[in-house]
Motif scaffolding. Structure first.
Motif, PDB file in Angstrom:
ATOM      1  N   UNK A 647       1.547   2.456   2.106  1.00 29.66           N
ATOM      2  CA  UNK A 647       0.432   2.349   3.063  1.00 29.66           C
ATOM      3  C   UNK A 647       0.725   3.154   4.325  1.00 29.66           C
ATOM      4  N   UNK A 648       1.952   3.102   4.822  1.00 28.08           N
ATOM      5  CA  UNK A 648       2.298   3.883   6.015  1.00 28.08           C
ATOM      6  C   UNK A 648       2.126   5.379   5.752  1.00 28.08           C
ATOM      7  N   UNK A 649       2.553   5.807   4.561  1.00 23.71           N
ATOM      8  CA  UNK A 649       2.419   7.228   4.227  1.00 23.71           C
ATOM      9  C   UNK A 649       0.952   7.635   4.136  1.00 23.71           C
ATOM     10  N   UNK A 650       0.094   6.715   3.782  1.00 16.35           N
ATOM     11  CA  UNK A 650      -1.338   7.002   3.687  1.00 16.35           C
ATOM     12  C   UNK A 650      -2.053   6.810   5.030  1.00 16.35           C
ATOM     13  N   UNK A 651      -1.299   6.465   6.074  1.00 15.09           N
ATOM     14  CA  UNK A 651      -1.926   6.265   7.372  1.00 15.09           C
ATOM     15  C   UNK A 651      -2.670   4.951   7.480  1.00 15.09           C
ATOM     16  N   UNK A 652      -2.130   3.894   6.842  1.00 18.16           N
ATOM     17  CA  UNK A 652      -2.785   2.587   6.836  1.00 18.16           C
ATOM     18  C   UNK A 652      -1.824   1.527   7.376  1.00 18.16           C
ATOM     19  N   UNK A 653      -1.538   1.556   8.690  1.00 24.49           N
ATOM     20  CA  UNK A 653      -0.524   0.643   9.237  1.00 24.49           C
ATOM     21  C   UNK A 653      -0.892  -0.833   9.086  1.00 24.49           C
ATOM     22  N   UNK A 654      -2.172  -1.175   9.247  1.00 22.41           N
ATOM     23  CA  UNK A 654      -2.569  -2.583   9.128  1.00 22.41           C
ATOM     24  C   UNK A 654      -2.291  -3.096   7.711  1.00 22.41           C
ATOM     25  N   UNK A 655      -2.583  -2.269   6.708  1.00 24.28           N
ATOM     26  CA  UNK A 655      -2.316  -2.666   5.323  1.00 24.28           C
ATOM     27  C   UNK A 655      -0.824  -2.776   5.063  1.00 24.28           C
TER      28      UNK A 655
END
Length: 879
Positions: A647-655
């Motif tokens: 998720x972090x790599x995809x730019x999804x910090x909340x997830x």
């Protein structure tokens, strides 16, 4: 199975010796009638790939084919009598391969017997087809009683083998039912030789000759009448002949048989059983509870000492006792069924006692699977559970080859089946094998309590096997609950008990200590004892090499060794070890969810490091398909952490935060899991612009583990404390103990600290080192995490100082239109020099869709090439 047939030699997926009688061509009885018309028809086997002999029970199919084989001694023939109904693909293919070996067909080492009795991969039929297709002379493979094979996947794999083995294979199926193969295709292509019930039926001329072989000379009318009444059924004709042999008026006897077509059972009992003396009748009734039996087993069940002579006489007299080779007999199935029904009527309540006697005899002979079956049939669960536990076979609940069989067998035990420690221990194993930790642990406590009471009246050696079983399950409970101290105690107990058990018993069950070491290694890994974990897992990975029963612990141990490599920053080494675990799965025939799933988790983590995000997602989705008894805190924490980093790599910090926020329940804390979870949360805070919140999480991060130390240093750097970040890296000695995934990040932290201090020379040197190492290892994620400060250092430094033309000042003009989120995704991958195909795979879209996004991005950025698009996007702060 009979203990008389359990001999040394190759082993089947259950770890039992192959039953050689299943490869024996049956011998013809003295009264066998060779029928030339059928023998000539069977010669079609040499011209067509597939031959099917399909008829009802007792139609003479097997003896017909056996007689044809005897008439062609020059042919290489492999004979296999299939086993009980519903046998799994793994067991079927193991026996088929052994049949080929027995017939003299050389099989190379890469064609190995499956480890799992219930599963087999597609690689085995493919390799076998390649081998057979290269033969100059075809092998005739005869599968007798093929109607017992009911698994559709076996039929599909056989069809594949046959289609791809031409011209090196001729397959003959002897069956009561229509096989699942696509017969219409073979029939249409003229590739099928068929002999069916109508053709198997005796003609009047053949029936007359059969009667003559039994000493009966009947009128043509009598022969025609018996053929009409039996419809030419071979078994029926033989039943008639046996009944009429000693009758005062044979033709009248046959006419009376006509009177009641539903009285076959009465006929068999009255005219076949009754013609034997009372002792022989009793023997037949009692052995009817057995599938196959030799003289010793028959004597044990009947209480006689002369079974060998009686069985031989019955066989010679065609009294429906078939000798199938190597001193092993079986009753004709119809006869056995009728005898069992008559046994219950004549001797009510005796059947369980006969099963109990058979179980004791088979257990003494070392034929454990058959002993367990008869013990269960006797409803003697104390004996059955004790046989399993005393044989040190409790681990077979978890290792695949016999797991399903044991689960089904003991599911009939019930809550009150046996009061000793062994039944309770078996109940605990059954529940733990299904992942029911609470119920399994409760049953295990009761087993311990009952063992303690039993210890007071028995010697230490008498309870050694039970306590060994308790130790194994204790280690598993410790693993599933994350309790390292309990696991260490369990292993110490097992090691102390080892000397009390026969070495031969320990050697027969290598899966016991393979499982024990795997449990210990995993719980040590959870506790952060990486050195101890590596030691235990390495020993588990090499225990019982090649043994089917150790396939699962070997695969799981290799996968967790790969996970250790990931935690230490060695992605290449982790990938190799994970693929070795996958190869073990393929080689042994294990399949999800019978395997651990950890190797796919490791490969997903490596894919994230390489920015192969689509592949990482696919691998992560399958990592949860694991054996219920292996879903421990290590696996659950690993899945959560890899999902969060994806998720972090995809730019999804909340997830990312949501993926790790629930935590993994366990009895003991895991320092690395706690630290990695805190680092994920800190990375999510940094991504959302909260560096101080990120820094507040650092007390949770252990500083003595290089990977965690580097993660903490990155947070300190982002929080504006570069000196503290460098000091932390120095104290952790990261460069001495970690792999490239960690050292690349450490070098980038030092480079950023040097850049902030104005030491551009040191910063450039460190960036160059990090980029070189990242490129060599295929690591993209560490560079993608750095941000924009690194861009000036990614171009070569000028060799000579000379005036540099002034650059235009001011902010670059914005794009003509705002880029969509997908177009930004494509640009980010463009900056990583990914090909169009790689971008498509990573984003789960088609290549044409990627090209459309690129075209739109070029238009909006007013550029025409990739390099220009990347440069323009960086100028605009889009990358």
């Amino acid at each position: 199975m009979d203990h008389d047939d359990a001999r040394s030699g190759p082993y089947d997926p259950h770890g039992d010796p192959f039953l050689r009688t299943r490869f024996a061509v049956p011998a013809q009885p003295d009264t066998f009638l060779r029928r030339e018309r059928l023998a000539r028809h069977l010669d079609g086997t040499l011209r067509t790939p597939l031959t099917m002999v399909n008829g009802c029970a007792g139609a003479g199919k097997t003896l017909l084919v056996a007689d044809w084989v005897a008439g062609h001694p020059e042919l290489p023939v492999a004979w296999l009598t299939t086993d009980t109904d519903g046998q799994g693909p793994g067991m079927f293919w193991a026996y088929l391969l052994q049949a080929l070996r027995t017939s003299g067909v050389p099989l190379p080492g890469d064609i190995a017997s499956p480890a799992d009795a219930n599963r087999v991969g597609d690689a085995l039929p493919a390799r076998l087809a390649a081998l057979l297709s290269a033969r100059d002379r075809p092998v005739v493979l005869i599968l007798d009683e093929f109607d017992r094979v009911t698994a559709p996947e076996i039929a599909a794999q056989l069809d594949f083998l046959l289609r791809h083995s031409t011209p090196g294979l001729r397959l003959v199926l002897v069956t009561r039912t229509e096989p699942l193969l696509p017969l219409h295709r073979y029939r249409t292509a003229g590739e099928l030789t068929e002999i069916r019930d109508a053709e198997l039926a005796f003609t009047p001329g053949e029936a007359a000759r059969l009667m003559e072989a039994h000493g009966l000379r009947l009128s043509p009318a009598a022969v025609r009448g018996v053929v009409e009444r039996t419809r030419g059924w071979a078994a029926g004709l033989r039943l008639c002949a046996l009944a009429a042999e000693e009758a005062p008026d044979p033709e009248l006897c046959l006419k009376e048989f006509e009177a009641d077509r539903s009285a076959v059972a009465d006929f068999l009992l009255a005219e076949v059983l009754r013609r034997q003396d009372a002792g022989t009748q009793e023997l037949l009734l009692r052995v009817s509870v057995l599938d196959r039996f030799g003289p010793r087993l028959a004597n044990a069940v009947t209480g006689r000492a002369d079974a060998e002579a009686v069985l031989a006489r019955l066989h010679r007299g065609n009294a429906f006792v078939q000798h199938i080779g190597h001193g092993v007999y079986r009753l004709h199935p119809l006869f056995a069924e009728i005898l069992r029904a008559h046994l219950r009527m004549r001797r009510p309540g005796l059947e369980p006692e006969l099963h109990r006697r058979a179980a004791v005899c088979l257990r003494t002979a070392g034929a454990l699977p058959a002993a367990l079956g008869h013990g269960a049939a006797a409803d003697d669960w104390e004996f059955t559970a004790s046989a399993l536990v005393d044989d040190l076979a409790l681990g077979q609940f978890f290792t695949g080859p016999r797991a399903d069989i044991l689960a089904t067998l003991f599911s009939r035990m019930g809550p009150r089946g046996g009061e000793g420690p062994a039944p309770e221990l078996v109940r605990a194993a059954a529940r733990l094998s299904r992942g029911d930790l609470a119920a399994g642990a409760a049953r295990l406590r009761r087993a311990r309590q009952r063992t303690a009471r039993y210890d007071g009246t028995a010697g230490e050696a008498d309870t050694a096997a039970v306590r060994m079983g308790c130790a194994l399950l204790d280690a598993l409970v410790a693993r599933l609950s994350g309790a390292p101290g309990r696991a260490e105690d369990a292993v110490r107990e097992a090691e102390a008990l080892r000397d009390l058990l026969p070495a031969e018993l320990l050697d027969r069950h290598p899966e016991f200590f393979a499982l024990l070491l795997d449990h210990l290694g995993s719980v040590r890994l959870w506790a952060g004892d990486f050195t101890g974990a590596r030691d235990a897992l390495t020993r588990a990975a090499v225990t019982g090499p090649g043994a089917p029963a150790t396939a699962l612990p070997r695969e799981d141990a290799l996968a967790r060794l790969a996970l250790l490599d990931v935690l230490h920053g060695w992605p290449d080494r982790a990938e190799r070890t994970a693929r070795e675990a996958l190869a073990e799965t393929e080689r042994s025939g294990l399949a999800r969810p019978a395997s651990s799933g950890v190797e796919r988790l490791v490969l997903a983590a490596v894919a994230v490091e390489r920015e192969e995000l689509g592949r990482a997602r696919a691998l992560l989705d399958t990592a949860g398909e694991s054996h219920p008894a292996l879903r421990d805190p290590v696996l659950e924490a690993g899945r959560a952490l890899v999902a969060a980093r994806l998720h972090l790599a995809r730019g999804e910090p909340a997830a990312a935060w949501k993926a790790v926020e629930p935590g993994v329940p366990a009895d003991a804390d895991s320092p690395w899991a706690r630290g990695e979870t805190a680092l994920v949360a800190a990375a999510a805070d940094l991504a959302e612009g909260r560096p101080q919140d990120a820094a507040a999480l650092l007390p949770e991060v252990p500083r003595d583990q290089p990977a965690c130390a580097v993660g903490a240093a990155r947070v300190l750097l982002a929080a504006g404390r570069p000196e503290a970040a460098v000091r932390l890296l120095d104290r952790a000695a990261v460069d001495e103990h970690a792999g490239p995934s960690v050292t690349v990040r450490a070098a980038l932290v030092r480079a950023r600290a040097a850049d902030r201090a104005g030491d551009t020379t040191a910063a450039r040197r460190l960036v160059t080192r990090a980029v070189t190492e990242a490129h060599r290892e295929g690591l993209r994620r560490p560079l993608a995490e750095t941000g924009s400060w690194i861009r000036p250092y990614l171009t070569p430094a000028p060799r000579h100082r000379r005036p540099v033309p002034s650059r235009p000042t001011g902010t670059p003009p914005p794009p003509v239109e705002e880029l969509s989120g997908r177009e930004r995704d494509v640009l980010r991958r463009l900056a990583l020099a990914m090909s169009t195909e790689e971008m498509a795979a990573d984003l789960y879209v088609s290549v044409n869709t990627v090209k459309t996004h690129l075209k739109n991005a070029y238009r909006k950025l007013s550029v025409g090439r990739r390099s220009e698009a990347v440069r323009r996007a960086r100028e605009l702060g889009l990358l």
